[in-house]
Design an enzyme around this catalytic site. Structure first.
Site, PDB file in Angstrom:
ATOM      1  N   TRP A 105     -86.259 -60.552  67.075  1.00  0.00           N
ATOM      2  CA  TRP A 105     -87.693 -60.509  67.409  1.00  0.00           C
ATOM      3  C   TRP A 105     -88.289 -61.900  67.413  1.00  0.00           C
ATOM      4  O   TRP A 105     -89.139 -62.223  68.259  1.00  0.00           O
ATOM      5  CB  TRP A 105     -88.446 -59.589  66.454  1.00  0.00           C
ATOM      6  CG  TRP A 105     -88.041 -58.151  66.599  1.00  0.00           C
ATOM      7  CD1 TRP A 105     -87.487 -57.354  65.647  1.00  0.00           C
ATOM      8  CD2 TRP A 105     -88.155 -57.341  67.788  1.00  0.00           C
ATOM      9  NE1 TRP A 105     -87.244 -56.105  66.170  1.00  0.00           N
ATOM     10  CE2 TRP A 105     -87.643 -56.069  67.467  1.00  0.00           C
ATOM     11  CE3 TRP A 105     -88.626 -57.583  69.074  1.00  0.00           C
ATOM     12  CZ2 TRP A 105     -87.592 -55.019  68.398  1.00  0.00           C
ATOM     13  CZ3 TRP A 105     -88.573 -56.547  70.007  1.00  0.00           C
ATOM     14  CH2 TRP A 105     -88.064 -55.290  69.663  1.00  0.00           C
ATOM     15  N   ASP A 175     -95.369 -62.163  62.316  1.00  0.00           N
ATOM     16  CA  ASP A 175     -95.081 -60.816  62.813  1.00  0.00           C
ATOM     17  C   ASP A 175     -94.651 -59.987  61.602  1.00  0.00           C
ATOM     18  O   ASP A 175     -93.580 -60.214  61.035  1.00  0.00           O
ATOM     19  CB  ASP A 175     -93.951 -60.897  63.854  1.00  0.00           C
ATOM     20  CG  ASP A 175     -93.507 -59.512  64.362  1.00  0.00           C
ATOM     21  OD1 ASP A 175     -94.003 -58.490  63.856  1.00  0.00           O
ATOM     22  OD2 ASP A 175     -92.646 -59.479  65.269  1.00  0.00           O
ATOM     23  N   LYS A 199     -94.018 -48.537  62.629  1.00  0.00           N
ATOM     24  CA  LYS A 199     -93.076 -48.604  61.504  1.00  0.00           C
ATOM     25  C   LYS A 199     -93.745 -48.115  60.220  1.00  0.00           C
ATOM     26  O   LYS A 199     -93.233 -47.238  59.559  1.00  0.00           O
ATOM     27  CB  LYS A 199     -92.553 -50.018  61.313  1.00  0.00           C
ATOM     28  CG  LYS A 199     -91.382 -50.417  62.219  1.00  0.00           C
ATOM     29  CD  LYS A 199     -91.740 -50.765  63.617  1.00  0.00           C
ATOM     30  CE  LYS A 199     -90.561 -51.116  64.489  1.00  0.00           C
ATOM     31  NZ  LYS A 199     -90.721 -52.335  65.248  1.00  0.00           N
TER      32      LYS A 199
HETATM   33  C1  LIG Z   1     -90.464 -53.188  66.342  1.00  0.00           C
HETATM   34  C2  LIG Z   1     -90.728 -54.638  66.279  1.00  0.00           C
HETATM   35  C3  LIG Z   1     -91.235 -55.356  67.375  1.00  0.00           C
HETATM   36  C4  LIG Z   1     -91.465 -54.731  68.737  1.00  0.00           C
HETATM   37  O1  LIG Z   1     -92.512 -53.846  68.707  1.00  0.00           O
HETATM   38  P1  LIG Z   1     -93.051 -53.134  70.043  1.00  0.00           P
HETATM   39  O2  LIG Z   1     -94.241 -52.412  69.525  1.00  0.00           O
HETATM   40  O3  LIG Z   1     -91.972 -52.235  70.541  1.00  0.00           O
HETATM   41  O4  LIG Z   1     -93.401 -54.194  71.017  1.00  0.00           O
HETATM   42  C5  LIG Z   1     -91.502 -56.694  67.205  1.00  0.00           C
HETATM   43  N1  LIG Z   1     -91.282 -57.307  66.020  1.00  0.00           N
HETATM   44  C6  LIG Z   1     -90.775 -56.656  64.960  1.00  0.00           C
HETATM   45  C7  LIG Z   1     -90.538 -57.389  63.680  1.00  0.00           C
HETATM   46  C8  LIG Z   1     -90.475 -55.299  65.060  1.00  0.00           C
HETATM   47  O5  LIG Z   1     -89.973 -54.648  63.998  1.00  0.00           O
END
Ligand SMILES: *Cc1c(COP(=O)(O)O)cnc(C)c1O
Length: 364
Positions: A105, A175, A199
């Site tokens: 990511w 993030d 999540k």
């Molecule tokens: C799941 C995730 C993403 C991507 O999320 P989307 O909502 O599918 O764009 C980005 N960064 C992290 C750390 C993630 O766990």
């Protein structure tokens, strides 16, 4: 409280929601608070919806201790859209941004940002297949960078920062999609924290952006209106129709979290769940957790047997027992048990009991 016909879902996302929240949403579904309609059908400009989104924001602020000088935005486009929005808005002076790459990511975010400015990779843990989080400090970042960027919890590789890097005067962007509300954090150490909902918070569809006010309003002329943080900050996340139902579910999750004792109580519970699972893995003869101990995620527990065929067998047999989606990410294989906030202790206990049986049957 029984689970009846429900399974334990160890998916990395979308993931389990608290059963009490699902029951509340079901009860509210056809007639929310006497309104005679579902939140799905409600005008986002109505008084009743106003109270839903305002209460959600107030509760999130209370749970995370978000200071007054931060805006909370409810956006769409997933975490992925933030990979673009962050550089579009925050590259405002030197147009330099420093990324710490601790997994897929972060890699994707850095790649996207490099379309907009001068991106440097401050540190990377790719040398050891992302099995640790590097220690970085002020001296590692370019002092004139417009921002520094980290991925707090690495969903795919199962690692996490056990500290907040000191970036000096360079605003730190984070993030936290797979870790938000899982443990306490000092928001004032960050310029911007963001997280997709699916999540730890709600169904997919909303992305929460917590941004320090002085970082809003720097997008260059010509920036598409939706991509400018100012648009959403100035309009209370209601410039256009927000993902109204998802925000309502998020609000119910926040209320639930407050009732169970807030983030501190959730953190104790998460540490207990993860501690039990890692403890079992470390003491077993069949399984191994590849991530270094001080970098281990509380949310995504990655482990392997060392035999790919056996890993596949594990995932298939676990599924038969109602323990779902234990496969590792398609890019790395092995196993991953995502034990987000809403995973009950019973789910972890059942997983460990299955792992013991599987070990006894398969250890050569
Ligand atoms: C799941 C995730 C993403 C991507 O999320 P989307 O909502 O599918 O764009 C980005 N960064 C992290 C750390 C993630 O766990």
């Amino acid at each position: 409280m029984g689970f009846g016909n429900r399974v334990y879902n160890f998916s990395a996302g979308p993931s389990m929601l608290p059963l009490e929240v699902l029951e509340k949403v079901r009860d509210d579904l056809l007639n929310y608070a006497g309104s005679g309609m579902s939140v799905m059908e409600m005008s986002h400009r109505s008084k009743i919806y106003d109270s839903i989104i305002n209460e959600a924001e107030a509760n999130l602020r209370e749970l995370m201790g978000i200071p007054e000088n931060y805006k909370v935005l409810f956006l769409q486009g997933g975490a992925t859209l933030q990979f673009s929005m962050i550089p579009m808005n925050l590259l405002r002076n030197s147009r330099k941004a420093d990324y710490v790459v601790t997994g897929t990511w972060a890699e994707k975010a850095a790649q996207e940002a490099s379309k907009f400015g001068d991106v440097a990779i401050t540190a990377s843990s790719k040398d050891k297949l992302f099995t640790y989080v590097p220690k970085v400090s002020r001296a590692d970042f370019r002092p004139d960078a417009d921002y520094a960027y980290i991925t707090m919890n690495n969903t795919i590789y199962g690692s996490r920062y056990s500290y907040v890097p000191d970036t000096g005067d360079v605003p730190l962007v984070c993030d936290w999609s797979s870790g938000i509300l899982s443990e306490g954090i000092d928001v004032s150490r960050f310029g911007l924290i963001y997280a997709g909902a699916q999540k730890n918070i709600a169904p997919a569809g909303v992305t929460i952006v917590i941004i320090r006010e002085d970082l809003v309003g720097h997008a260059p002329k010509g920036t598409p209106v939706y991509m400018d943080y100012r648009t959403h900050a100035d309009n209370g996340s209601m410039y256009n129709t927000p993902p109204a139902f998802t925000i309502y579910v998020a609000g119910e999750v926040f209320k639930h979290l407050k009732a169970m004792g807030g983030v501190a109580a959730q953190e104790r519970f998460n540490r207990e769940k993860a501690g039990k699972l890692y403890g079992y893995i470390d003491g077993s003869r069949l399984y191994r957790a590849p991530v270094e101990k001080d970098s281990r995620s509380l949310m995504n527990v990655v482990f392997v047997t060392g035999d790919e065929a056996l890993d596949k067998k594990f995932v298939a047999e676990a599924r038969e027992e109602g323990l779902l989606d234990l496969n590792g990410h398609r890019s790395i294989g092995g196993m991953r048990a995502s034990i987000y906030n809403a995973m009950p202790m019973e789910g972890v206990d059942r997983l460990i009991a299955f792992m013991e049986r599987f070990e006894a049957a398969n250890l050569k």
